[in-house]
Write an enzyme that holds these catalytic residues in place. Structure first.
Site, PDB file in Angstrom:
ATOM      1  N   THR A 271      -1.313   2.219   7.095  1.00 45.76           N
ATOM      2  CA  THR A 271      -1.335   3.633   7.092  1.00 45.76           C
ATOM      3  C   THR A 271      -0.160   4.165   5.876  1.00 45.76           C
ATOM      4  O   THR A 271       0.937   3.552   6.017  1.00 45.76           O
ATOM      5  CB  THR A 271      -1.128   4.211   8.286  1.00 45.76           C
ATOM      6  OG1 THR A 271      -2.188   4.076   9.221  1.00 45.76           O
ATOM      7  CG2 THR A 271      -1.264   6.080   8.209  1.00 45.76           C
ATOM      8  N   PHE A 273       2.289   7.240   4.675  1.00 47.72           N
ATOM      9  CA  PHE A 273       2.953   8.244   5.397  1.00 47.72           C
ATOM     10  C   PHE A 273       3.678   8.981   4.080  1.00 47.72           C
ATOM     11  O   PHE A 273       4.159   8.204   3.255  1.00 47.72           O
ATOM     12  CB  PHE A 273       3.986   7.968   6.382  1.00 47.72           C
ATOM     13  CG  PHE A 273       3.146   7.407   7.677  1.00 47.72           C
ATOM     14  CD1 PHE A 273       3.307   8.267   8.825  1.00 47.72           C
ATOM     15  CD2 PHE A 273       2.856   6.196   7.650  1.00 47.72           C
ATOM     16  CE1 PHE A 273       2.480   7.822   9.758  1.00 47.72           C
ATOM     17  CE2 PHE A 273       2.339   5.675   9.138  1.00 47.72           C
ATOM     18  CZ  PHE A 273       2.261   6.524   9.971  1.00 47.72           C
TER      19      PHE A 273
END
Length: 389
Positions: A271, A273
């Site tokens: 992921t 960010f």
């Protein structure tokens, strides 16, 4: 047996912006007692002595002028808006090392992957949990925290559309990015075995990322707000028939047993960010930079091709393109008749490209784009995270 059931009633943390008598989420100190962000004049502050120091300050001032000259927001019908004084990229680097100076907002509860991302972005920071993504944006804008670290895309699940929309709605700036490897575990209370489980709770994306494993186990899936919240719910209610998909950190925090590790279908689960702040940083050329923009175009043949060509002709690599509906205009028609559907729905285009705003190629590309874009805004120019997640 597999199914998807509406979200379990996990009690969320209350946002100070939505509840008149909230549980203290941020525990803000009085403004006069709190560190009010970072010195905004760091780039041009005077220093004692030496030609080298003067050259450094001169360079910083030149870069600051470059940012101010290249407006961060452009609308074909409006004049460029004034900008806050930006931070320097060197100062941002120091802040990442000295994270203890910062309060950093993230969405979720303790043990969330977002908390790990915040601590990776700003080591030793005070990570502040927020109920919703909106709350994190508002906390930074209201000086309750110094930064926010929020997910924007996942290598398996794709983009987090809500945060794209919030980037446009709020006036925060992207000052960095951090990538985090996501490793899901199946958690349950102590004494509970896999065969005792009938259902599993987690965030919808986490459940989707573990589809094959959960299908083999025959577990009913229940979607909740976040992975750590699912673990907290299972532990708090001492559930015997339910487990949670969450991190190893969440297992330690809430005293759960790890029944299985790395249950995601694809081991390459990462992921990305974004690190958000009230002020932009002054981009440099001393390291790889990435720039994020959003723009809109008139309807017409080849308009998007024309927009992307301004980067291709200058050998600038695009790393991301995302389209989102242009809200409040979706049902407008040329004659103002809102009862008739238009021929097309207007869209915003979010683009990330590999170049610093200090790079002349990037400046020329955006100058070219402004010639035919109906709206354009630079969301941030920041150091790229090219390390291992």
């Amino acid at each position: 047996m597999t199914a998807t059931i509406p979200r379990s009633p996990i009690s969320p943390l209350y946002s100070q912006f939505q509840n008149p008598n909230p549980t203290p989420l941020f525990n803000p100190r009085p403004l006069q007692q709190r560190r009010r962000g970072i010195p905004l004049h760091a780039a041009s502050s005077s220093s004692s002595g030496g030609g080298e120091s003067n050259r450094h300050n001169s360079r910083a001032i030149e870069l600051q002028k470059l940012i101010e000259d290249s407006a961060y927001e452009f609308n074909s019908k409006d004049s460029p808006s004034s900008l806050p004084r930006p931070l320097t990229s060197a100062l941002l680097s120091n802040l990442a090392t000295e994270g203890s100076h910062l309060r950093v907002a993230y969405q979720g509860v303790r043990g969330a992957y977002s908390e790990s991302a915040a601590e990776k972005a700003y080591p030793n920071c005070e990570a502040v949990p927020c109920e919703q993504f909106d709350t994190a944006f508002e906390a930074v804008e209201s000086w309750l925290v110094d930064r926010a670290v929020l997910p924007i895309e996942n290598s398996l699940g794709g983009s987090i559309h809500r945060n794209y929309d919030l980037l446009l709605r709020h006036r925060l700036h992207i000052v960095g990015e951090v990538k985090l490897a996501i490793r899901h575990c199946l958690l349950a209370n102590h004494g509970i075995k896999v065969e005792d489980l009938n259902r599993v709770l987690s965030h919808p994306q986490a459940l989707a990322q573990c589809e094959n494993t959960l299908t083999k186990l025959g577990l009913v899936r229940e979607a909740v707000d976040d992975t750590a919240g699912a673990a907290k719910h299972v532990a708090f209610h001492k559930l015997k028939d339910a487990g949670a998909v969450a991190s190893m950190t969440a297992a330690k925090i809430y005293g759960l047993n790890i029944l299985a590790q790395d249950i995601q279908d694809d081991s390459d689960n990462v992921t990305r960010f974004l690190m958000l702040a009230r002020e932009p940083i002054i981009p440099g050329t001393d390291k790889p930079f990435k720039t994020s923009i959003v723009f809109s175009l008139e309807e017409g043949p080849g308009m998007l091709f024309k927009a992307l060509a301004v980067f291709a002709m200058r050998n600038i690599n695009l790393t991301k393109i995302e389209s989102r509906p242009l809200q409040k205009q979706a049902l407008q028609t040329p004659d103002g008749n809102a009862t008739v559907f238009p021929k097309y729905f207007p869209y915003l285009f979010y683009v990330d490209f590999e170049a610093s705003m200090a790079d002349e190629r990037a400046q020329n590309a955006l100058g070219h784009l402004k010639e035919f874009a109906t709206f354009m805004r630079v969301l941030g120019s920041y150091p790229a995270d090219n390390g291992l997640p």
